[in-house]
Design a protein around this motif. Structure first.
Motif, PDB file in Angstrom:
ATOM      1  N   THR A 153      25.282  18.398  40.743  1.00 36.29           N
ATOM      2  CA  THR A 153      23.919  18.804  40.392  1.00 36.29           C
ATOM      3  C   THR A 153      23.128  19.279  41.603  1.00 36.29           C
ATOM      4  N   PHE A 171      17.397  17.511  36.329  1.00 36.32           N
ATOM      5  CA  PHE A 171      16.550  18.353  35.478  1.00 36.32           C
ATOM      6  C   PHE A 171      15.141  17.782  35.377  1.00 36.32           C
ATOM      7  N   ARG A 230      11.882  19.711  36.766  1.00 38.16           N
ATOM      8  CA  ARG A 230      10.845  20.133  35.829  1.00 38.16           C
ATOM      9  C   ARG A 230       9.507  19.500  36.173  1.00 38.16           C
ATOM     10  N   TYR A 237      17.010  22.169  29.387  1.00 41.66           N
ATOM     11  CA  TYR A 237      18.336  21.557  29.570  1.00 41.66           C
ATOM     12  C   TYR A 237      18.857  21.112  28.208  1.00 41.66           C
ATOM     13  N   LEU A 282      11.636  25.642  32.162  1.00 43.50           N
ATOM     14  CA  LEU A 282      12.966  25.185  32.555  1.00 43.50           C
ATOM     15  C   LEU A 282      13.470  24.228  31.484  1.00 43.50           C
ATOM     16  N   VAL A 290      19.785  25.337  31.631  1.00 46.29           N
ATOM     17  CA  VAL A 290      21.031  24.737  32.096  1.00 46.29           C
ATOM     18  C   VAL A 290      21.722  24.184  30.845  1.00 46.29           C
ATOM     19  N   GLU A 348      22.863  15.154  35.924  1.00 47.60           N
ATOM     20  CA  GLU A 348      22.233  16.404  35.480  1.00 47.60           C
ATOM     21  C   GLU A 348      20.851  16.138  34.897  1.00 47.60           C
ATOM     22  N   GLU A 349      20.756  15.107  34.057  1.00 45.29           N
ATOM     23  CA  GLU A 349      19.460  14.802  33.438  1.00 45.29           C
ATOM     24  C   GLU A 349      18.432  14.389  34.484  1.00 45.29           C
ATOM     25  N   PHE A 376      21.383  22.843  40.467  1.00 41.94           N
ATOM     26  CA  PHE A 376      19.934  22.887  40.270  1.00 41.94           C
ATOM     27  C   PHE A 376      19.229  23.531  41.466  1.00 41.94           C
ATOM     28  N   ALA A 416      13.233  18.700  25.940  1.00 39.80           N
ATOM     29  CA  ALA A 416      14.068  19.337  26.953  1.00 39.80           C
ATOM     30  C   ALA A 416      14.403  20.771  26.594  1.00 39.80           C
TER      31      ALA A 416
END
Length: 732
Positions: free
Chosen positions: A160, A204, A208, A219, A217, A187, A200-201, A164, A36
């Motif tokens: 998010t 992300f 991605r 995180y 990108l 982020v 968030e994960e 994002f 990440a």
């Protein structure tokens, strides 16, 4: 507790973690899990000493620096002259009988302090006004860059779908310039809520995967939000900063056009002595009545004030914490913030870190400048008066804490002035309030207190606290003129700029919007005065503030909450009105704007937060801005992506159930956790211990979800062994 599992079985696992098999290839991202974050590139970030400074350590600029002495003489000299004149006139007002009482001298001192505050803003606005009158078109953006920049967005329990979307929209805008290879996107999460973290994960990983392996990108989630945003940025710089020449710091509500990002980067490249280059964010996307008033004011008046500040500050500028580009190595060398001695609110970690970082980077010999005319920098604002008060309470503590920093060794005089301005921005409210109270006390004394004929200084007539009403009225007019002048100057510039005038609805609507803003601001001013005064009194009494996430969406607050927050303002307004009318009709009329604002505090706060009222004015073309009439492409794209992201439902999902249902996500989440032991041996983490006991005791996911408290959920999500146990629970 189950027969097959005991507490001793749940220990720190060795890697790799044996989680359930990943989902089928068509149900998870292709190509397996990628790290990440990029490989670490550490950069030493020493903690700075505020008590001493070796001037020899100051970096020598590569070219001679010039300071805007003429502009500073005009701004500060003009403000001093106006203050002297106003103070003299005030003395003439109170000394009409040949002398002044002690209470009148207190009033004179309070008046001088508050008048000097508005006089300084007035002279700076005059400077900005004439500079904008003569301004030339901005040069075209560059077509080439030579450096690498990390675009970093710190987030803290944010939605998010919005954050994002903003990252993706800005990235697309930069890619469209053909210079996207010079930027990496980060982020940086300090989120403390389990559902928000997993959302968030998920956002992300999905983004991605959508952008592909060359997206650059990244995180990162911090286990502990040590030192909050300053610590978040500091962690990034100390671990990955050496890989980047600059970092562009955003807030969660930031939006920058591709041209603005390229322009900031080019400005930093063109000036090897710059440490920080700050843009001027304009407010967009606001629809409640209160937020639209702020949006209009920032667009019409903001450039005048910001341009004046930029000119007199020169290379001794300030930093507002976001929408600015920073030279990474300069930041690492100069901006390691120390903890202040003592406990909050004045001790502990530095809350409003941005002013301090600007002062320290300037102390080290780097320039801090601003580009107020660079277009394409945007942010949002709180939707209601109560939301603003919540954020303002935190800012008040941060700015008053600067009283512990303003005397730091080696700071430039202008940096100290920025601190003083920030401190005065919050002390002004209790000073205005004290001035009001003293004025009432003097009128009360005149009306009801018997004169003392036989005082120590014998006289044939009593000493009355008298006033000169004609001079008082003239001084009131002067004060109001100085206070409102920056707004009139901004309106004038908007009216003579054909593009701005037309995009704001035309001249008539622009003037009507101006009058609406003046009226609402006047009604809100006494409420804000009491709110800020209360915040200052709480801080001086030693009460610390928290750091709640900011509410960014449009939406009204329940009436019961509004009544609870403003009932004392209303009561005080009624009490003041009755008392003023009983003392003297003239006093009641003089205080009527303040009394009216306080008496109507509840309906004003309710109405200002209404989405329908703001949209009604929008339909009539009032309180409009050019960015509202023709939305920036990056904002349009961000809105489209926000709506699309919201349909994924990431922000509405339960973290534990989501991880339990998606083995691939659980595997990726575990892979993103820091490697090694999560705690030092021999220490007990209460939240983890309780989470461990409950997750072992539970037979089903429903039981675990019901038993685990918020902090225990976070402890579970940080622990690979407990995640493994979670995956084995029955779903029922």
């Amino acid at each position: 507790m189950t027969d097959s599992m005991t507490l001793d079985d749940v220990r720190e696992p060795t890697l790799p973690l044996a989680l359930p098999p990943a989902l089928p290839p068509d149900e998870r991202p292709r190509g397996g899990f990628r790290p990440a974050m990029p490989p670490e590139a550490p950069l030493v970030m020493p903690v700075q000493d505020l008590s001493q400074w070796d001037a020899a350590a100051r970096r020598r600029p590569s070219r001679a620096e010039t300071r805007p002495w003429a502009a500073r003489a005009f701004v500060f000299g003009g403000a001093a002259a106006l203050t002297a004149y106003g103070t003299l006139q005030m003395y003439e007002v109170i000394s009409v009988s040949g002398g002044a009482t002690a209470l009148q001298y207190v009033l004179l001192v309070l008046f001088t302090l508050t008048f000097s505050w508005i006089a300084l803003a007035f002279t700076a606005a005059i400077l900005g006004f004439f500079a904008l009158l003569r301004a030339k078109p901005e040069p075209a953006p560059p077509t080439a860059l030579a450096t690498r920049t990390a675009v970093v967005m710190p987030v803290y329990n944010e939605a998010t779908a919005r954050t994002f979307a903003a990252v993706q929209a800005m990235r697309e805008a930069v890619e469209a310039t053909g210079l996207g290879d010079h930027f990496d996107w980060f982020v940086l999460s300090d989120t403390t809520q389990a559902d928000a973290w997993i959302a968030e994960e998920r956002a992300f990983l999905k983004l991605r995967d959508e952008l592909g392996p060359e997206a650059r990108l990244y995180y990162r989630h911090r286990p502990k939000n040590h030192h909050r945003k300053a610590g978040n940025i500091g962690d990034f710089v100390s671990r990955w900063g050496a890989a980047y020449d600059h970092m562009l710091v955003l807030d969660a509500d930031s939006l920058l056009s591709g041209g603005c990002i390229i322009g900031l980067t080019a400005a930093m490249e063109a000036d090897p002595d710059s440490g920080i280059v700050q843009s001027l964010p304009l407010i967009i996307n606001r629809n409640t009545l209160f937020a639209r008033v702020q949006q209009f004011a920032a667009r019409i008046y903001g450039p005048v004030i910001a341009t004046g500040l930029t000119i007199w500050s020169g290379r001794d500028g300030n930093y507002w914490g976001h929408n600015a580009i920073i030279r990474t190595r300069a930041f690492a060398e100069a901006c390691g913030l120390p903890d202040l001695k003592g406990n909050p609110p004045f001790g502990g970690h530095i809350l409003s870190h941005d002013f301090v970082e600007a002062a320290l980077i300037r102390r080290a010999g780097w320039g801090v400048t601003m580009l107020p005319r660079l277009e394409g920098s945007y942010e949002e604002s709180p939707p209601t008066l109560i939301d603003l008060a919540v954020r303002d309470r935190r800012w008040a503590q941060g700015n008053l804490q600067h009283a512990r920093v303003i005397g730091a060794a080696g700071l430039a005089p202008s940096s100290r002035q920025h601190f003083a301005t920030g401190i005065m921005g919050y002390l002004a409210s209790p000073l205005w309030l004290a001035q009001l109270v003293i004025g009432v006390a003097l009128v009360l004394q005149t009306a009801w207190v018997r004169p003392e004929y036989f005082s120590a200084e014998f006289g044939l007539t009593p000493v009355w606290p008298r006033f000169d009403p004609v001079r008082a009225l003239q001084l009131f007019g002067l004060t109001m003129g100085i206070l409102l002048a920056p707004k009139f100057l901004g309106l004038f510039l908007a009216l003579i700029d054909g593009a701005v005038r037309k995009a704001s609805g035309g001249g008539i609507r622009l003037v009507l919007s101006f009058l609406i803003e003046i009226l609402l601001s006047a009604l809100i001013a006494p409420i804000a005065m009491l709110i800020q005064s209360g915040s200052v009194f709480q801080i001086l009494a030693g009460r610390d503030t928290g750091w709640n996430p900011q509410r960014r969406d449009d939406g009204s607050i329940p009436l019961s909450d509004i009544v609870r927050r403003h009932r004392w303002h209303t009561f005080l307004g009624l009490l003041t009105g009755v008392a003023a009318f009983a003392i003297a009709t003239s006093l009641f009329l003089w205080m009527s704007p303040t009394i009216l604002g306080l008496v109507l505090a509840i309906p004003i706060s309710w109405a200002s937060g209404q989405l329908a009222w703001g949209l009604a004015l929008k339909r009539f073309g009032l309180l409009g801005t050019p960015e509202e009439r023709t939305p920036p492409p990056v904002a349009v794209r961000a809105a489209e992506l926000t709506a699309r992201n919201a349909r994924h439902g990431f922000d509405d999902a339960d973290a534990l159930r989501t991880l339990h249902a998606d083995a691939g996500l659980a595997h990726d989440h575990a892979a993103m956790l820091p490697q090694g032991a999560s705690r030092p041996r021999g220490t007990i983490d209460t939240d983890r211990t309780l989470a461990q006991a409950k997750i072992v005791e539970a037979d089903t996911l429903s039981e675990a979800s019901a038993w685990l408290q918020p902090k225990e959920r976070m402890a579970l999500l940080h622990d690979r062994a407990l995640l493994d146990r979670l995956a084995r629970l029955r779903a029922a």
